[in-house]
Scaffold this motif. Structure first.
Motif, PDB file in Angstrom:
ATOM      1  N   GLY A 220     -16.784  27.024  42.484  1.00  0.00           N
ATOM      2  CA  GLY A 220     -16.050  26.339  41.535  1.00  0.00           C
ATOM      3  C   GLY A 220     -14.650  26.209  41.904  1.00  0.00           C
TER       4      GLY A 220
ATOM      5  N   ARG B  74     -20.106  15.945  36.788  1.00  0.00           N
ATOM      6  CA  ARG B  74     -19.509  15.629  38.178  1.00  0.00           C
ATOM      7  C   ARG B  74     -20.092  16.856  39.446  1.00  0.00           C
ATOM      8  NH1 ARG B  74     -18.723  10.531  38.643  1.00  0.00           N
ATOM      9  NH2 ARG B  74     -17.220   9.540  37.338  1.00  0.00           N
ATOM     10  N   SER B  75     -20.119  17.968  38.812  1.00  0.00           N
ATOM     11  CA  SER B  75     -20.620  19.043  39.873  1.00  0.00           C
ATOM     12  C   SER B  75     -21.934  19.009  40.012  1.00  0.00           C
ATOM     13  CB  SER B  75     -20.020  20.386  39.375  1.00  0.00           C
ATOM     14  OG  SER B  75     -20.651  20.710  38.062  1.00  0.00           O
TER      15      SER B  75
ATOM     16  N   ALA C   1     -16.653  17.692  34.037  1.00  0.00           N
ATOM     17  CA  ALA C   1     -16.664  18.342  34.956  1.00  0.00           C
ATOM     18  C   ALA C   1     -17.978  18.908  35.703  1.00  0.00           C
ATOM     19  CB  ALA C   1     -15.575  19.411  35.066  1.00  0.00           C
TER      20      ALA C   1
ATOM     21  N   LEU D 190     -17.436  17.199  47.058  1.00  0.00           N
ATOM     22  CA  LEU D 190     -18.637  17.130  46.964  1.00  0.00           C
ATOM     23  C   LEU D 190     -19.636  16.664  47.905  1.00  0.00           C
ATOM     24  CD1 LEU D 190     -18.639  17.163  42.873  1.00  0.00           C
ATOM     25  CD2 LEU D 190     -18.884  19.166  44.569  1.00  0.00           C
TER      26      LEU D 190
ATOM     27  N   PHE E 152     -22.548  24.457  38.095  1.00  0.00           N
ATOM     28  CA  PHE E 152     -23.395  25.023  39.396  1.00  0.00           C
ATOM     29  C   PHE E 152     -24.043  26.324  39.021  1.00  0.00           C
ATOM     30  CE2 PHE E 152     -19.411  23.941  42.129  1.00  0.00           C
ATOM     31  CZ  PHE E 152     -19.914  22.647  42.440  1.00  0.00           C
TER      32      PHE E 152
ATOM     33  N   ILE F  16     -13.558  24.325  45.149  1.00  0.00           N
ATOM     34  CA  ILE F  16     -13.605  22.798  45.089  1.00  0.00           C
ATOM     35  C   ILE F  16     -12.573  22.334  44.081  1.00  0.00           C
ATOM     36  CG2 ILE F  16     -15.286  21.047  44.044  1.00  0.00           C
ATOM     37  CD1 ILE F  16     -17.518  22.779  45.170  1.00  0.00           C
ATOM     38  N   HIS F  17     -12.363  23.157  43.095  1.00  0.00           N
ATOM     39  CA  HIS F  17     -11.228  22.606  42.186  1.00  0.00           C
ATOM     40  C   HIS F  17      -9.984  22.565  42.662  1.00  0.00           C
ATOM     41  CE1 HIS F  17      -8.304  24.153  38.847  1.00  0.00           C
ATOM     42  NE2 HIS F  17      -9.171  22.951  38.217  1.00  0.00           N
TER      43      HIS F  17
ATOM     44  N   MET G 224     -12.935  15.195  42.830  1.00  0.00           N
ATOM     45  CA  MET G 224     -13.876  16.085  43.402  1.00  0.00           C
ATOM     46  C   MET G 224     -14.807  15.507  44.243  1.00  0.00           C
ATOM     47  SD  MET G 224     -15.007  18.196  39.870  1.00  0.00           S
ATOM     48  CE  MET G 224     -16.487  18.739  40.403  1.00  0.00           C
TER      49      MET G 224
ATOM     50  N   ILE H 143     -16.947  23.015  35.989  1.00  0.00           N
ATOM     51  CA  ILE H 143     -17.447  23.110  37.326  1.00  0.00           C
ATOM     52  C   ILE H 143     -18.275  24.312  37.810  1.00  0.00           C
ATOM     53  CG2 ILE H 143     -16.929  23.046  39.666  1.00  0.00           C
ATOM     54  CD1 ILE H 143     -14.326  21.857  39.052  1.00  0.00           C
TER      55      ILE H 143
END
Length: 510
Positions: free
Chosen positions: A473, A264-265, A261, A501, A459, A476-477, A497, A455
């Protein structure tokens, strides 16, 4: 920004400032509010055979008198039911005097199937349970399953906390004014509001700015300006290096979910910090995620020196005990002597529970770290049970709303608190707080919290401040889970996500 939330006291102050600024007086604001509600009723329920308007003695009731008059003037069959008389000389008294309909006592309230109910008994400032005639009206409307349009808040819902005081009407639509209130978003009140329509009655952004609210509805408007979008000449370490502590050989999956995660973030590099006995298990499941043996604080110190990581996650699948405490305290003290800043530490699950017997040790370490420019900001992501382990007195204080509890915990812990649930509250030590409203039941699945922690760490690694990173976070989650829908499991979430994103990056750079 229209995502500020106003407490009942702040809303009263907004009314006062708007009246003082002019040109509209208090009754003028009331007429505008009534006009907004009447417009919603006429637009949404054009076929209603009869509308029952229930008015209390205060300003909420005054709005109701305006609605009743306007609906009658529009040709609607209206029955007006009142509970108590407005205070002489008040704006509500003026509205009542201008309303020509027969006033029937709420004690005699009766209705019929197919009718619509407009509830204006008590607004956001309600402080005591509904009882007597009002409670009887709730039962009648509920038993007949009649559609309800609520003015400001469904009567029975507290605007400050979202608590249901005694009983409450369940609205199909709630029309509120200027800004939403916390009670519109906090459970269980949120479930009683139905669709929320925010009406402009002339209380401008300048007036809201004078009040300077510290509570917000979580969403991109709150943090998009600082959302990370890589420049064309960036490289992986400029995008941040997130690190996740792994548990032992039988408990490695949670850390890998967090690590994926974080990647991916947007974190450019992610490392799983594994005990020696779990290295082979982790290595068999990792590709783009790096792996490092960290068994003791000395290993962690070497990693900090060698790789200069930006953020950490500790807790998912890690195990409860002294080892977790040692790593956390070492990281919070890592600002001294480091030639690069650690942006943040996300403490979740076992990392939180490890301090249940000595929470002050954690809080004091976080407080000392807050004064060091290179020390990590602490973000904690407790669910209700974990929250109670660290803050038992706060958790058990029935006088406090979830919002107030999160704020109190953040101030005590010197940390950003993500108080999880269907109405997640994110609170910062400086008093800012945000309430999340886009959650979905599909997120209640094993490993979902591990993904959220990753996440936020991703960030943080990219330089977002801790409060904004936590808010982003959480939103978006929730958004990814809501869009995915039924069948969601934690392994799906990092890929789910991606469209969220993509939209955010396009908005931030467009």
């Amino acid at each position: 920004m229209r995502n500020e939330l106003l407490s009942p006291a702040e809303m009263s102050e907004a009314d006062r400032l708007a009246i003082a600024e002019g040109p509209v007086d208090g009754y003028g604001l009331m007429r505008r509010a009534g006009e907004a509600v009447a417009a919603v009723v006429l637009a949404r329920y054009p076929a209603a055979t009869r509308v029952h308007v229930l008015c209390g003695p205060g300003n909420n009731g005054g709005d109701g008198y305006v609605v009743a008059r306007l609906l009658q003037e529009s040709g609607v069959d209206v029955a007006l039911w009142v509970s108590g008389e407005p205070r002489p000389g008040s704006d509500a008294a003026l509205a009542a005097a201008d309303c020509p309909l027969e006033r029937r006592p709420l004690s005699a309230f009766t209705t019929e199937p197919g009718s619509l109910v407009v509830v204006a008994l008590y607004g956001a400032g309600l402080s005591k349970p509904l009882s007597g005639d009002a409670a009887r009206a709730v039962r009648i409307v509920t038993d007949l399953r009649l559609p309800v349009v609520a003015i400001d808040l469904p009567s029975g819902v507290a605007g400050e906390s979202g608590a249901i005081l005694g009983c409450a009407f369940r609205a199909a639509i709630t029309v509120t004014f200027a800004r939403k209130k916390p009670g519109h978003l906090l459970l269980p009140g949120r479930e009683m509001c139905g669709e929320i329509v925010l009406a402009d009655i002339g209380i401008g952004d300048g007036i809201i700015a004078q009040i300077a609210p510290r509570t917000f509805e979580n969403g991109p408007a709150l943090w998009l300006a600082g959302f990370p979008a890589p420049a064309v000449d960036t490289h992986k370490y400029r995008r941040g290096h997130a690190s996740v502590f792994s548990g032992g050989p039988s408990a490695t999956g949670a850390a890998r979910l967090s690590a994926l995660a974080a990647a991916r973030s947007g974190a450019g590099a992610v490392t799983v910090l594994s005990p020696a006995n779990a290295m082979q298990v982790n290595a068999a499941h990792l590709a783009s995620i790096m792996l490092r043996k960290v068994d003791a604080v000395a290993d962690l110190g070497a990693f900090l020196t060698d790789r200069r990581p930006s953020s950490f996650v500790l807790g998912p699948g890690f195990g409860v005990g002294e080892k977790a405490r040692d790593f956390v305290l070492a990281l919070l003290d890592a600002g001294q002597g480091q030639d690069t800043a650690i942006e943040g530490l996300v403490l979740d699950a076992d990392g939180i529970t490890s301090f249940r017997d000595e929470p002050e040790t954690l809080f004091q370490a976080a407080g000392k770290a807050a004064g060091k420019s290179a020390a990590p900001a602490l973000v904690m992501t407790p669910h209700e049970g974990e929250f109670a382990r660290l803050f038992p007195d706060v958790a058990n204080d029935k006088a406090l709303s979830k919002l107030a509890k999160a704020r109190a915990a953040a101030a005590r812990a010197n940390a950003v608190i993500v108080y999880k649930g269907a109405d997640t509250v994110i609170a910062a030590p400086d008093g800012r707080a945000a309430i999340n409203s886009n959650g979905a039941p599909w997120l209640a699945t094993a490993g979902s919290g591990d993904v959220l922690a990753g996440i936020v760490a991703g960030f943080l690694a990219q330089g977002m401040p801790a409060f904004e990173a936590a808010c982003a976070g959480v939103w978006i989650h929730a958004e990814a889970g809501s869009r995915f829908g039924p069948g969601l499991i934690a392994e799906d979430m990092p890929l789910a996500m991606l469209p969220v994103l993509r939209e955010l990056v396009e908005s931030a750079t467009g």
